[in-house]
Design a protein around this motif. Structure first.
Motif, PDB file in Angstrom:
ATOM      1  N   ALA A 295      -6.712  39.283  37.863  1.00  0.00           N
ATOM      2  CA  ALA A 295      -5.653  38.567  38.582  1.00  0.00           C
ATOM      3  C   ALA A 295      -4.807  37.742  37.623  1.00  0.00           C
ATOM      4  O   ALA A 295      -3.595  37.594  37.825  1.00  0.00           O
ATOM      5  CB  ALA A 295      -6.265  37.670  39.657  1.00  0.00           C
ATOM      6  N   SER A 296      -5.419  37.215  36.564  1.00  0.00           N
ATOM      7  CA  SER A 296      -4.651  36.465  35.568  1.00  0.00           C
ATOM      8  C   SER A 296      -3.654  37.366  34.851  1.00  0.00           C
ATOM      9  O   SER A 296      -2.513  36.965  34.585  1.00  0.00           O
ATOM     10  CB  SER A 296      -5.604  35.824  34.546  1.00  0.00           C
ATOM     11  OG  SER A 296      -6.466  34.897  35.167  1.00  0.00           O
ATOM     12  N   LEU A 297      -4.056  38.606  34.533  1.00  0.00           N
ATOM     13  CA  LEU A 297      -3.133  39.540  33.893  1.00  0.00           C
ATOM     14  C   LEU A 297      -1.987  39.906  34.838  1.00  0.00           C
ATOM     15  O   LEU A 297      -0.836  40.074  34.403  1.00  0.00           O
ATOM     16  CB  LEU A 297      -3.881  40.795  33.447  1.00  0.00           C
ATOM     17  CG  LEU A 297      -4.939  40.584  32.351  1.00  0.00           C
ATOM     18  CD1 LEU A 297      -5.653  41.890  32.049  1.00  0.00           C
ATOM     19  CD2 LEU A 297      -4.308  40.023  31.082  1.00  0.00           C
ATOM     20  N   SER A 298      -2.287  40.016  36.129  1.00  0.00           N
ATOM     21  CA  SER A 298      -1.231  40.271  37.111  1.00  0.00           C
ATOM     22  C   SER A 298      -0.281  39.079  37.196  1.00  0.00           C
ATOM     23  O   SER A 298       0.940  39.245  37.297  1.00  0.00           O
ATOM     24  CB  SER A 298      -1.856  40.557  38.485  1.00  0.00           C
ATOM     25  OG  SER A 298      -0.860  40.762  39.468  1.00  0.00           O
ATOM     26  N   LEU A 299      -0.829  37.870  37.131  1.00  0.00           N
ATOM     27  CA  LEU A 299       0.006  36.666  37.163  1.00  0.00           C
ATOM     28  C   LEU A 299       0.900  36.572  35.923  1.00  0.00           C
ATOM     29  O   LEU A 299       2.058  36.169  36.007  1.00  0.00           O
ATOM     30  CB  LEU A 299      -0.888  35.429  37.252  1.00  0.00           C
ATOM     31  CG  LEU A 299      -1.316  34.980  38.655  1.00  0.00           C
ATOM     32  CD1 LEU A 299      -2.423  33.950  38.551  1.00  0.00           C
ATOM     33  CD2 LEU A 299      -0.138  34.406  39.424  1.00  0.00           C
ATOM     34  N   VAL A 300       0.347  36.955  34.767  1.00  0.00           N
ATOM     35  CA  VAL A 300       1.128  36.921  33.534  1.00  0.00           C
ATOM     36  C   VAL A 300       2.329  37.853  33.639  1.00  0.00           C
ATOM     37  O   VAL A 300       3.456  37.503  33.265  1.00  0.00           O
ATOM     38  CB  VAL A 300       0.240  37.300  32.334  1.00  0.00           C
ATOM     39  CG1 VAL A 300       1.090  37.619  31.115  1.00  0.00           C
ATOM     40  CG2 VAL A 300      -0.719  36.173  32.018  1.00  0.00           C
ATOM     41  N   ALA A 301       2.101  39.070  34.145  1.00  0.00           N
ATOM     42  CA  ALA A 301       3.210  40.010  34.331  1.00  0.00           C
ATOM     43  C   ALA A 301       4.236  39.457  35.317  1.00  0.00           C
ATOM     44  O   ALA A 301       5.449  39.644  35.144  1.00  0.00           O
ATOM     45  CB  ALA A 301       2.678  41.358  34.808  1.00  0.00           C
ATOM     46  N   ALA A 302       3.755  38.765  36.363  1.00  0.00           N
ATOM     47  CA  ALA A 302       4.671  38.186  37.340  1.00  0.00           C
ATOM     48  C   ALA A 302       5.519  37.091  36.715  1.00  0.00           C
ATOM     49  O   ALA A 302       6.713  36.960  37.009  1.00  0.00           O
ATOM     50  CB  ALA A 302       3.882  37.639  38.534  1.00  0.00           C
ATOM     51  N   LEU A 303       4.925  36.272  35.842  1.00  0.00           N
ATOM     52  CA  LEU A 303       5.688  35.220  35.176  1.00  0.00           C
ATOM     53  C   LEU A 303       6.819  35.810  34.338  1.00  0.00           C
ATOM     54  O   LEU A 303       7.893  35.218  34.218  1.00  0.00           O
ATOM     55  CB  LEU A 303       4.766  34.392  34.275  1.00  0.00           C
ATOM     56  CG  LEU A 303       3.776  33.449  34.964  1.00  0.00           C
ATOM     57  CD1 LEU A 303       2.914  32.760  33.920  1.00  0.00           C
ATOM     58  CD2 LEU A 303       4.503  32.424  35.803  1.00  0.00           C
ATOM     59  N   GLY A 304       6.570  36.981  33.746  1.00  0.00           N
ATOM     60  CA  GLY A 304       7.589  37.623  32.941  1.00  0.00           C
ATOM     61  C   GLY A 304       8.597  38.420  33.739  1.00  0.00           C
ATOM     62  O   GLY A 304       9.508  39.024  33.162  1.00  0.00           O
ATOM     63  N   GLY A 305       8.430  38.462  35.061  1.00  0.00           N
ATOM     64  CA  GLY A 305       9.353  39.216  35.905  1.00  0.00           C
ATOM     65  C   GLY A 305       9.076  40.707  35.932  1.00  0.00           C
ATOM     66  O   GLY A 305       9.916  41.482  36.404  1.00  0.00           O
ATOM     67  N   ASP A 306       7.902  41.144  35.452  1.00  0.00           N
ATOM     68  CA  ASP A 306       7.543  42.566  35.446  1.00  0.00           C
ATOM     69  C   ASP A 306       6.734  42.869  36.705  1.00  0.00           C
ATOM     70  O   ASP A 306       5.509  42.895  36.689  1.00  0.00           O
ATOM     71  CB  ASP A 306       6.735  42.897  34.188  1.00  0.00           C
ATOM     72  CG  ASP A 306       6.372  44.371  34.093  1.00  0.00           C
ATOM     73  OD1 ASP A 306       6.939  45.167  34.858  1.00  0.00           O
ATOM     74  OD2 ASP A 306       5.509  44.718  33.259  1.00  0.00           O
TER      75      ASP A 306
END
Length: 523
Positions: A295-306
């Motif tokens: 879930a943290s990796l998904s959140l990281v991608a979300a922060l980058g707009g991906d």
């Protein structure tokens, strides 16, 4: 007609769940209840499978006439983002029921009824089109889970942990409503396919609190068979109903000034999840850490707009993770499925990443190197738990092996369907594998091999790092905070009740009523 299929699937799951509860009072064989649950799950899965739509479709759920409160009526949204989540939930519910064939000890029809009910409301959550629909669905999911837990837990400490966990989820609903109020203050109405950037941070915060892993807690279900079945559903459904909001927020990203600070915290959280997952003694103990790390990796991608990468990580979390969690009985042939899950998880950076931000939704930086390490730790832990020794069950008949294998295969098959169908939704999504994506995949593969070799030498480095990070990221420090707030509210309520029940209670009541009326008159 296809956009209505998910709504029909939800009604089918609710109908079969209620019928199981009613029929559980009859003296029928457990196999009959199991077959009935499989029939309901299969019908829902087929409907969801063929409900894919390439364009957003709104399905109103009636007119509640809430204009005076500036609140829109409940609304369902069927689009290319909600479809994969609905498919993942339908697949998981059916796979759990199928896999129960190899461990029926302690199972009851009410568990399959709870499985179908939670799956149905989880689907309603991922199909929510506005905050009111999502908030109501989140509340129903919490209510169902609390009912299932408190009906089984007898010890006061366990019940206290239930209150703490659900207090964090209640805060998630609060921040969801804050996002809605902010959008209304700007003269708009929040719908989930048109999220303004000003509300994205609050939506991410609401989703993070609702992921079901904050605070991390020991399992409430004690029986191993129940922990693999209904326990998996109760863990994954809240995560899924929150992960979709992360993906929807990723379509607009977060304000540039906030993203770097959030990235630092989430990267450290991903490392903690990886270190804890790699040291877990079995997959059931390590399940919260897998959810936390991916879930943290998904959140990281979300922060980058991906949002494409964020969605793919969510599918890895739900579908490929569940393959390992349901793999309880050793078999050289079925072991190929979790191995395939590892291979697909390692290739996640190659699927649907933004060409401009190819490495976990970001350009190459120091923090992306930390994310690669976290990804490699999750893969090593997955491999180690795949090959750990398991108890051999000799009483399983050949047809049970077949049904059990179909349940595991269904999870991998649905992930393949997601990659194939979702990648063919026209110009909305483009799959491009760039040079940096290949480099990141090679780096993760190399780190995985290095960590695996290091761990085989029985190095205690990873265990020591996990122990040092655990005090902060286990979130046990949140329990005293919630209990302090709860005791404070209880004390205030007791004081007010004591005043109103005393001899001057009527006078105090008139005084409070006068103050309230004066405030209303000024407004």
């Amino acid at each position: 007609m296809a956009p209505v299929f998910p709504l029909i699937a939800i009604f089918i799951l609710v109908f079969f769940s209620i019928s199981l509860l009613i029929a559980s009072r009859l003296s029928l064989r457990l196999a009959i209840f199991w077959l009935w649950a499989i029939l309901g799950g299969l019908l829902a899965w087929v409907l969801i499978l063929f409900s894919r739509d390439t364009f957003p479709t709104y399905i109103p759920l009636g007119n509640w006439r809430l204009e005076m409160f500036s609140v829109a009526s409940p609304l369902m949204l069927s689009d290319p983002i909600s479809w994969p989540f609905a498919l993942a939930l339908a697949t998981l519910g059916l796979a759990v029921t199928l896999s129960d064939v190899v461990h029926t000890d302690g199972l009851e029809p009410v568990f399959w009824a709870g499985n179908m009910a939670l799956t149905a409301f989880g689907m309603l959550a991922v199909l929510a089109g506005n905050p009111l629909t999502l908030a109501l669905t989140w509340a129903v999911i919490d209510g169902l889970e609390i009912f299932l837990l408190l009906s089984r837990l007898q010890r006061s400490p366990d019940r206290g942990r239930v209150i703490a966990v659900f207090s964090a989820r209640l805060m998630g609903i609060f921040f969801l409503l804050v996002a809605e109020i902010m959008v209304q203050a700007q003269g708009g109405q929040l719908v989930f396919d048109q999220i303004p950037k000003s509300a994205s941070t609050f939506l991410l915060l609401a989703s993070g609190l609702r992921l079901g892993v904050i605070p991390l807690h020991a399992p409430f279900w004690k029986e191993a068979s129940v922990r693999r079945g209904l326990g998996l559903i109760t863990r994954v459904v809240p995560v899924t109903s929150s992960a979709i909001m992360i993906v929807r927020t990723a379509t607009v990203g977060v304000p540039a000034a906030q993203a770097p600070y959030l990235l630092v915290f989430i990267a450290i959280a991903a490392l903690y999840g990886g270190f804890s997952w790699i040291n877990a003694k079995d997959e059931l103990e390590g399940r919260p850490h897998w959810l936390f790390g991916v879930a943290s990796l998904s959140l990281v991608a979300a922060l980058g707009g991906d949002w494409r990468g964020s969605l793919n990580w969510s599918m890895v979390l739900i579908l490929l993770g569940s393959v390992l969690f349901l793999y309880s009985t050793p078999s050289p042939y079925l072991r190929l499925l979790p191995i395939l899950g590892v291979l697909l998880s390692s290739a996640a950076p190659l699927f649907f990443s933004d060409p401009e931000k190819p490495i976990y939704g970001w350009r190459l930086s120091y923090w992306t190197l930390f994310l690669m390490v976290a990804h490699a730790l999750l893969l090593v832990g997955y491999l180690r738990l795949t090959f750990r020794s398991r108890t051999i069950v000799s009483s399983i008949e050949p047809w049970m092996w077949v049904v059990y294998g179909i349940g595991l295969l269904l999870l991998v098959f649905s992930y393949g369907v997601f990659l194939w169908w979702w990648g063919e939704t026209g110009n909305l999504i483009r799959v491009k594998i760039g040079f940096l994506q290949v480099i990141s995949w090679l780096c993760v593969s190399g780190l995985t091999a290095l960590i695996l070799t290091w761990q085989r030498r029985r190095s205690r480095l990873f265990e020591n790092i996990g122990k040092r990070l655990r005090p902060a990221f286990s979130f046990t420090w949140m329990y005293p905070i919630f209990w302090t707030l709860y005791r404070g509210l209880e004390r205030i309520t007791w004081i007010v009740s004591l005043i109103l029940e005393g001899e001057g209670g009527v006078l105090w009541a008139f005084l409070l009523l006068t103050l309230i009326l004066s405030l209303v008159a000024q407004c």
